[in-house]
Design a protein around this motif. Structure first.
Motif, PDB file in Angstrom:
ATOM      1  N   TYR A  64       0.860  -1.179   0.000  1.00 46.55           N
ATOM      2  CA  TYR A  64       0.000   0.000   0.000  1.00 46.55           C
ATOM      3  C   TYR A  64       0.895   1.227   0.000  1.00 46.55           C
ATOM      4  CZ  TYR A  64      -3.071   3.624   1.740  1.00 46.55           C
ATOM      5  OH  TYR A  64      -3.759   4.795   1.899  1.00 46.55           O
ATOM      6  N   THR A  68      -2.349   8.770  -1.042  1.00 47.37           N
ATOM      7  CA  THR A  68      -3.709   8.383  -1.376  1.00 47.37           C
ATOM      8  C   THR A  68      -4.458   9.599  -1.899  1.00 47.37           C
ATOM      9  OG1 THR A  68      -4.552   8.920   0.815  1.00 47.37           O
ATOM     10  CG2 THR A  68      -3.699   6.668   0.482  1.00 47.37           C
ATOM     11  N   PHE A 182      -5.927  -4.905   2.515  1.00 49.06           N
ATOM     12  CA  PHE A 182      -6.437  -5.584   1.338  1.00 49.06           C
ATOM     13  C   PHE A 182      -7.006  -6.944   1.736  1.00 49.06           C
ATOM     14  CE2 PHE A 182      -3.483  -2.877  -1.221  1.00 49.06           C
ATOM     15  CZ  PHE A 182      -4.441  -2.375  -2.087  1.00 49.06           C
ATOM     16  N   TRP A 201     -13.441  -0.927   1.641  1.00 48.73           N
ATOM     17  CA  TRP A 201     -12.258  -0.401   0.963  1.00 48.73           C
ATOM     18  C   TRP A 201     -11.792   0.915   1.570  1.00 48.73           C
ATOM     19  CZ3 TRP A 201      -9.864  -3.616  -2.266  1.00 48.73           C
ATOM     20  CH2 TRP A 201     -10.608  -4.711  -2.754  1.00 48.73           C
ATOM     21  N   ARG A 278      -8.052   1.872  -4.439  1.00 45.40           N
ATOM     22  CA  ARG A 278      -7.608   0.633  -3.808  1.00 45.40           C
ATOM     23  C   ARG A 278      -8.237  -0.584  -4.486  1.00 45.40           C
ATOM     24  NH1 ARG A 278      -8.382   2.751   2.424  1.00 45.40           N
ATOM     25  NH2 ARG A 278      -6.334   3.718   2.659  1.00 45.40           N
TER      26      ARG A 278
END
Length: 286
Positions: A64, A68, A182, A201, A278
Motif C-alpha cells: 500500500y 492516497t 487488502f 475499501w 484501492r
C-alpha cells in the motif's frame, strides 16, 4: 514527506516491515512516492516474485503506497480554501490587488543551512508564498497526514518553524479507522462488482484535526472552532501576508474562515476516490 536523512533510514528499515506483511505497520513508514515505488520492487524480490511477472492477485504481497487520494485532495483543496477565503476578505476591504502577490507553492523543495553548515531539505504538501520587493517570502506551509503518526507530523511542523523559519504552519491530520487492509484473495472480485460492498475499501474517517501553529506565538496551536457554516482555524490575514506589508496593517487581525461544506466535500471525495483506487489496484492488470 520525510526529511532526506530520515528517508534513508526508513528505506533501510522498510524491508523488515515488508517481510512481516502487516499493512498497519507499513503505514508508519514515511517515504517519498518515488522511494515507495523503488521499495515495491525490493519487496517483490524478497518474496521471490519477478516485477515483470507480478500480479496484483498474488496475495503474498500487498504493497500500500502513498499518497492516497485523501492525502492529495486534502492538501490541494486546503490550499485552495484558504486562498479563496483570503481573496474574499481582501475584496471586502478593496485590497484585492494584493491577492495577485499570493502564490501557491505546491510540493516545492526548500533547503536550509544551519550554523554548523549542515544542509537540510524539506518539501511541504502545500503552501503559500508572497511576492514583493523583488523577492518571495514563504508565509504558510501545510502538512497533511492520512493515518500517519500524529507525533511525526508535529515534528515536521516544528522543523518548518525552527529550522526553515516559516512563521505559520498548518497541520491537517485525517485518521482512517479501522486501518485499511487488502482482502486475501483478489479472484473473488471482478471489475464489474463495484463498489464491492462485501469488503470495506475505506474505514471510517473518525478523526480530522486541523491545527494552526504560529512561531511568533511560541508555537501555540489554534484548533478549529465551528461557527455557523464556517470554520475558524485561528488563521488571520496577517499570517498569510508578511508582517511588513503595510497595505494590510488595518486588517491584520481579520480572521480567515473556511466553509464547512467545502471541507466536508473535500474529505468525502478523497475518501471515496481512495476506496475506488484501492479496489482498482487490487484487481488491476498484471
Amino acid at each position: 514527506m520525510a526529511r532526506s536523512g530520515n528517508e534513508q533510514v526508513s528505506y533501510r528499515r522498510a524491508p523488515n516491515f515488508l517481510t512481516a506483511n502487516e499493512p498497519e505497520k507499513r503505514l508508519d513508514i514515511r517515504l517519498s512516492y518515488k522511494s515507495f515505488r523503488a521499495l515495491e520492487e525490493q519487496a517483490l524480490t524478497l518474496y521471490g516474485i519477478s516485477p515483470v511477472e507480478y500480479s496484483a492477485t498474488d496475495s503474498r504481497v500487498t504493497i500500500y503506497t502513498a499518497p492516497t487520494a485523501l492525502h492529495g485532495y486534502s492538501a490541494v483543496n486546503l490550499q485552495q480554501a484558504i486562498s479563496f477565503a483570503v481573496y474574499n476578505i481582501l475584496v471586502q476591504h478593496q485590497k484585492q490587488e494584493l491577492f495577485e502577490r499570493i502564490v501557491a507553492v505546491g510540493e516545492s523543495t526548500y533547503s536550509s543551512v544551519n550554523d554548523q553548515g549542515r544542509r537540510s531539505t524539506k518539501t511541504p504538501d502545500a503552501g503559500l508564498s508572497y511576492y514583493y520587493d523583488g523577492g518571495t517570502v514563504l508565509t504558510i506551509i501545510m502538512e497533511v497526514g492520512a493515518s500517519e503518526g500524529y507525533t511525526h507530523l508535529n515534528a515536521d511542523i516544528l522543523l518548518w518553524m525552527n529550522e526553515f523559519h516559516c512563521r505559520t504552519a498548518i497541520l491537517f491530520y485525517n485518521k482512517e479507522c479501522p486501518k485499511f487492509k487488502f482482502p486475501g484473495n483478489a479472484d473473488t472480485y471482478s471489475i464489474n462488482d463495484r463498489p464491492a460492498l462485501e469488503h470495506t475499501w475505506f474505514g471510517t474517517l473518525d478523526t480530522a484535526v486541523l491545527e494552526v501553529f504560529k512561531r511568533d506565538q511560541n508555537t501555540d496551536t489554534c484548533k478549529m472552532v465551528v461557527q455557523g457554516g464556517s470554520l475558524d482555524i485561528g488563521l488571520t490575514i496577517g499570517d498569510v501576508l508578511p508582517p511588513n506589508e503595510d497595505a494590510i496593517q488595518d486588517i491584520r487581525g481579520e480572521r480567515v474562515h473556511l466553509r464547512i461544506n467545502f471541507v466536508r466535500n473535500m474529505l468525502a471525495s478523497g475518501s471515496h476516490d481512495t476506496a475506488v483506487s484501492r479496489f482498482n489496484h487490487f484487481i488491476g492488470e498484471d
